[in-house]
Design an enzyme around this catalytic site. Structure first.
Site, PDB file in Angstrom:
ATOM      1  N   ARG A  18       0.825  -1.214   0.000  1.00  0.00           N
ATOM      2  CA  ARG A  18       0.000   0.000   0.000  1.00  0.00           C
ATOM      3  C   ARG A  18       0.857   1.261   0.000  1.00  0.00           C
ATOM      4  O   ARG A  18       0.577   2.205  -0.735  1.00  0.00           O
ATOM      5  CB  ARG A  18      -0.956   0.009   1.192  1.00  0.00           C
ATOM      6  CG  ARG A  18      -2.059  -1.034   1.074  1.00  0.00           C
ATOM      7  CD  ARG A  18      -2.919  -1.087   2.317  1.00  0.00           C
ATOM      8  NE  ARG A  18      -2.100  -1.434   3.465  1.00  0.00           N
ATOM      9  CZ  ARG A  18      -2.207  -0.877   4.670  1.00  0.00           C
ATOM     10  NH1 ARG A  18      -3.109   0.041   4.909  1.00  0.00           N
ATOM     11  NH2 ARG A  18      -1.420  -1.261   5.649  1.00  0.00           N
ATOM     12  N   ASN A  36      -6.213  -2.574   2.728  1.00  0.00           N
ATOM     13  CA  ASN A  36      -6.237  -4.014   2.957  1.00  0.00           C
ATOM     14  C   ASN A  36      -7.677  -4.474   3.087  1.00  0.00           C
ATOM     15  O   ASN A  36      -8.518  -3.763   3.640  1.00  0.00           O
ATOM     16  CB  ASN A  36      -5.487  -4.375   4.241  1.00  0.00           C
ATOM     17  CG  ASN A  36      -3.990  -4.298   4.084  1.00  0.00           C
ATOM     18  OD1 ASN A  36      -3.463  -4.285   2.978  1.00  0.00           O
ATOM     19  ND2 ASN A  36      -3.281  -4.253   5.197  1.00  0.00           N
TER      20      ASN A  36
END
Length: 88
Positions: A18, A36
């Site tokens: 990320r 997530n």
């Protein structure tokens, strides 16, 4: 401006996927998010030019150095309201 939602599976959580995605998205002047998911995947929603979205998708197949992307699903989506690219 266009927007796309990507779902990535494989080894994509706990490997700076990320954070690396955010850096790349900002370099491409995209806005949106990387999050997530409970099933171990990562959702990326991004908005910007068609060329920038294509470049992001190409980069995301590689991801962070420790990630191992197994599959990618891309679907069109609404343009995110955020003016930045965030992780969550």
């Amino acid at each position: 401006m266009q927007a796309a939602r990507f779902i990535f599976t494989g080894v994509v959580q706990g490997v700076f996927f990320r954070a690396s995605t955010r850096e790349r998205a900002l370099a491409l002047q995209l806005r949106g998010h990387a999050r997530n998911q409970a099933d171990g995947s990562v959702e990326v929603v991004a908005a910007g030019s068609a060329a920038a979205l294509e470049a992001l998708e190409h980069w995301l197949w590689q991801g962070s150095p420790a990630s191992k992307v197994a599959s990618v699903t891309r679907t069109p989506c609404a343009i995110p309201t955020t003016e930045a690219f965030v992780t969550g």
